[in-house]
Design a protein around this motif. Structure first.
Motif, mmCIF file in Angstrom:
data_model
loop_
_atom_site.group_PDB
_atom_site.id
_atom_site.type_symbol
_atom_site.label_atom_id
_atom_site.label_comp_id
_atom_site.label_asym_id
_atom_site.label_seq_id
_atom_site.Cartn_x
_atom_site.Cartn_y
_atom_site.Cartn_z
ATOM 1 N N ALA A 26 0.840 -1.204 0.000
ATOM 2 C CA ALA A 26 0.000 0.000 0.000
ATOM 3 C C ALA A 26 0.874 1.253 0.000
ATOM 4 C CB ALA A 26 -0.930 -0.017 1.208
ATOM 5 N N GLY A 51 3.133 5.718 -3.414
ATOM 6 C CA GLY A 51 4.312 6.497 -3.772
ATOM 7 C C GLY A 51 5.134 6.933 -2.567
ATOM 8 N N VAL A 108 3.952 1.517 -1.206
ATOM 9 C CA VAL A 108 4.583 1.644 -2.527
ATOM 10 C C VAL A 108 3.570 2.174 -3.542
ATOM 11 C CG1 VAL A 108 5.625 0.370 -4.451
ATOM 12 C CG2 VAL A 108 6.342 -0.122 -2.104
ATOM 13 N N LEU A 109 2.354 1.660 -3.463
ATOM 14 C CA LEU A 109 1.305 2.086 -4.382
ATOM 15 C C LEU A 109 0.993 3.573 -4.200
ATOM 16 C CD1 LEU A 109 -0.009 0.336 -6.476
ATOM 17 C CD2 LEU A 109 -1.915 -0.067 -4.939
#
Lengths: 317, 317
Positions: free
Chosen positions: A296, A301, A298-299
C-alpha cells in the motif's frame, strides 16, 4: 488425509515399486509437509542416474524421440525415468501415455517410470519442483532419466541446468537454424539431433549446425557436440544418439566436467530451496500483513520496492 | 564509466526525453548500482499509467496488434509506452522498430516509447526487471503501457500479473481454442481478440470463445470478458479494442478491482526484490564458499537440499 509413511514409501521406492515413485513425486509437487523428511530420506540414495535433457521447438518430435530413446535404453537393460515438463507434450495430454508407455499400467515392464509435470503454477517453475522429482527417480534406481521440455523461453536453459547431457532437437524445413539460435538453445546442446531426417533439407540443417559447431570457440580437449540424424518415428538413428550420450558421459567423467556440472546444479538447487523457504516466511502471519502495508505504501508512492524489500527481509529474519 | 547522475536523468525523464527513458531502463536491466537510487526517485512519480498486457501464441499477430494499438492511442492523444518481452517479437529483432515506430529516431512523435527486453538471463526472468521498466515508463508520463509477451510457458501468467488489463489474442484456423486452453492463457484474459478475422474460421473461434466465457463461473457484477474481432494489419476493429480496454478500466475502478490487482502486483514486486537481494547475498564472499561446501555435501549424499538451505539462510542473515 492420513500423513504418508515416508519410511515405508522410501523402502518401497528402493524396491522400484511404481506406486511409491508416483506417490513420492506427488508429495514433492504438492509441497507436502513431509517434503523435508522425504528429501532427507533420499539423500543417501541419489547420484547414480545420468540425467539427459531433451529440448527443441514445438514440432521437432521431442516426445517421439523420448519414446524411441526409452525403447533403445530398455533394450540395453537400463532402468529409465521420464520427466516431461513440456506443457505441449502429449505425455501431459495422455495420448502417448495411453497408447505407448504408461506408468502404472506398465505392469509388464517395471523398468520405466514416466511422469509429466506442470511447468507452471509453482513459484520458480521448473527450477523448484523438477530437481526433487529427479531425485525420486534417481533413488528409484533409474540408470537414465530423460527430461523433456519445450524449447521456448527460459525452460531450455533450465533443463540444461538440470541435465548431465543436453540433447537439442531440430527438424529440417522449419527455419529452425535461425529460430533455435534466437532462443539460445544451440548454446546448451551437448548433442544435436536432426530429427525427421527423411525430409527435404536435413542435410542443409546438418551443414548449418556443423559450421556453427566448427565456429564456436572452445578450450583444447573440450567436448565438441556431435550431430546425429534420426527418424525417431521409425527408430532410425536412435542407437547413434544413445552412443553419443554414452560417449559424452565418458568424456565428462574423464574431464571432471560431470562433477563440476553437478556441483553447479546442486548449488542452484540449494539456492532455490532457500529462496522458497524465504517466500514461505513471507506468507506467514505477521510478515504477510506487513507485506500488505508495504505494498500500500509503494502504491501510494511513499515507499519504493527496494526500501520495502529491506523492511520485509528484516521482518522475516 | 562515469556514475550516472540519477537526479538529472529523472528530471529529464519527467520532461519526457526519450534518451532519459532509454538510459533509465538500461540501468534497470543492467542492475546498475544506482538501481536503488533510481527506484527511490521514481516512487512519487508512478501510478498513472494503465498497463495493458498482450499475450497469445506465436503467429496470432501480437506485434501487428501492438503497432495498431499504438497508432489508435496516439490518435486519441495518449502517451504510449511499449515493453516487448516476447523473445520472438520483431520489436526485438528490429524489423518493426526499423520500419514503423522506432524509439529515439521517432523525433516527430515524442509521445511513444518502445523498448524490447530479453525475457531470459536475469534471475527470475520477467518478474524481476519488467516491473521496474514499467515504473520508468509510468514516471515518463505514459497514459498507457503495452506489454507484449509470447503465450508459452510462464510468461503469459506473468504478464497478466503485471497488467491492469490483459488482452488474449487468438487467430482462426490455428487450433488455438485447444492450444490456448492448454497453456492456460484463457483464464487470464480480460478482453479476447480474434485477430486475422478476415480468415476462415473467425466466427467459429468466436463461438468457441463465447461458450467458454458463458460457462465460466463468476461472482455477480464481475467483469465478463468481451470478444473483439480485428484485422490488425488493416487497423480494423482496433478502435473496438481500445473501447473495451477503457470499459474494463472503468469497471475496475468502480469495483475496486484495480486497486486490489495493483496491490497484489506490488506485493509480488516487493517479494521479487527481496528474493533478489537474498540471492545477491548468496553470491557474497563467505556465503559463496559455504554454498560450495554445502553442494559438495549434498552431492556426496551427506546432506539433503533442505537442510543445506537452512544452513545457507543462517549464513546470510
Amino acid at each position: 488425509m492420513r500423513a504418508p509413511d515416508v519410511a515405508d514409501l522410501v523402502a518401497r521406492l528402493r524396491e522400484g515399486q511404481p506406486r511409491a515413485v508416483a506417490r513420492l513425486i506427488s508429495l514433492v509437487e504438492d509441497e507436502s509437509p513431509v517434503l523435508r523428511e522425504v528429501s532427507a530420506a533420499l539423500a543417501p540414495l541419489v547420484g547414480r542416474a545420468h540425467v539427459v535433457g531433451l529440448t527443441g521447438s514445438p514440432g521437432v518430435g521431442k516426445s517421439t524421440s523420448t519414446a524411441a530413446l526409452v525403447t533403445a535404453l530398455r533394450a540395453r537393460g537400463k532402468r529409465v525415468g521420464v520427466l516431461a515438463v513440456d506443457p505441449t507434450s502429449p505425455f501431459t495430454g495422455g495420448a502417448l501415455l495411453g497408447d505407448r508407455i504408461r506408468m502404472g499400467d506398465h505392469a509388464t515392464d517395471d523398468g520405466v517410470y514416466i511422469r509429466s509435470m506442470a511447468s507452471r503454477g509453482h513459484l520458480g517453475g521448473l527450477s523448484w519442483a523438477a530437481p526433487h522429482a529427479l531425485r525420486v527417480l534417481d533413488a528409484a534406481g533409474c540408470d537414465v532419466v530423460l527430461v523433456e521440455t519445450v524449447g521456448v523461453g527460459q525452460s531450455e536453459v533450465e533443463v540444461a541446468g538440470l541435465a548431465d547431457t543436453t540433447l537439442v532437437l531440430l527438424a529440417p524445413g522449419m527455419g529452425d537454424g535461425i529460430q533455435a539460435a534466437k532462443a539460445g538453445i544451440l548454446e546448451v546442446g551437448d548433442v544435436f539431433v536432426v530429427n525427421k531426417a527423411d525430409r527435404d533439407g536435413a542435410q542443409s540443417t546438418r551443414r548449418e549446425l556443423r559450421s556453427m559447431v566448427a565456429m564456436a570457440e572452445r578450450p583444447e580437449g573440450a567436448w565438441k557436440p556431435p550431430i546425429v540424424l534420426t527418424v525417431a518415428s521409425r527408430g532410425e538413428g536412435i542407437d547413434d544418439v544413445v552412443t553419443e550420450i554414452d560417449r559424452h558421459r565418458a568424456h565428462q567423467e574423464a574431464s571432471g566436467d560431470l562433477r563440476r556440472r553437478r556441483l553447479a546444479r546442486t548449488r542452484r538447487e540449494i539456492e532455490a530451496v532457500a529462496v522458497h523457504e524465504l517466500r514461505e516466511r513471507f506468507g506467514h502471519v505477521g510478515a504477510d500483513a506487513r507485506l500488505d502495508d508495504l505494498a500500500a505504501d509503494v502504491l501510494a508512492g511513499d515507499q519504493d520496492p527496494f526500501a520495502a524489500a529491506d523492511v520485509l527481509l528484516d521482518v522475516v529474519q
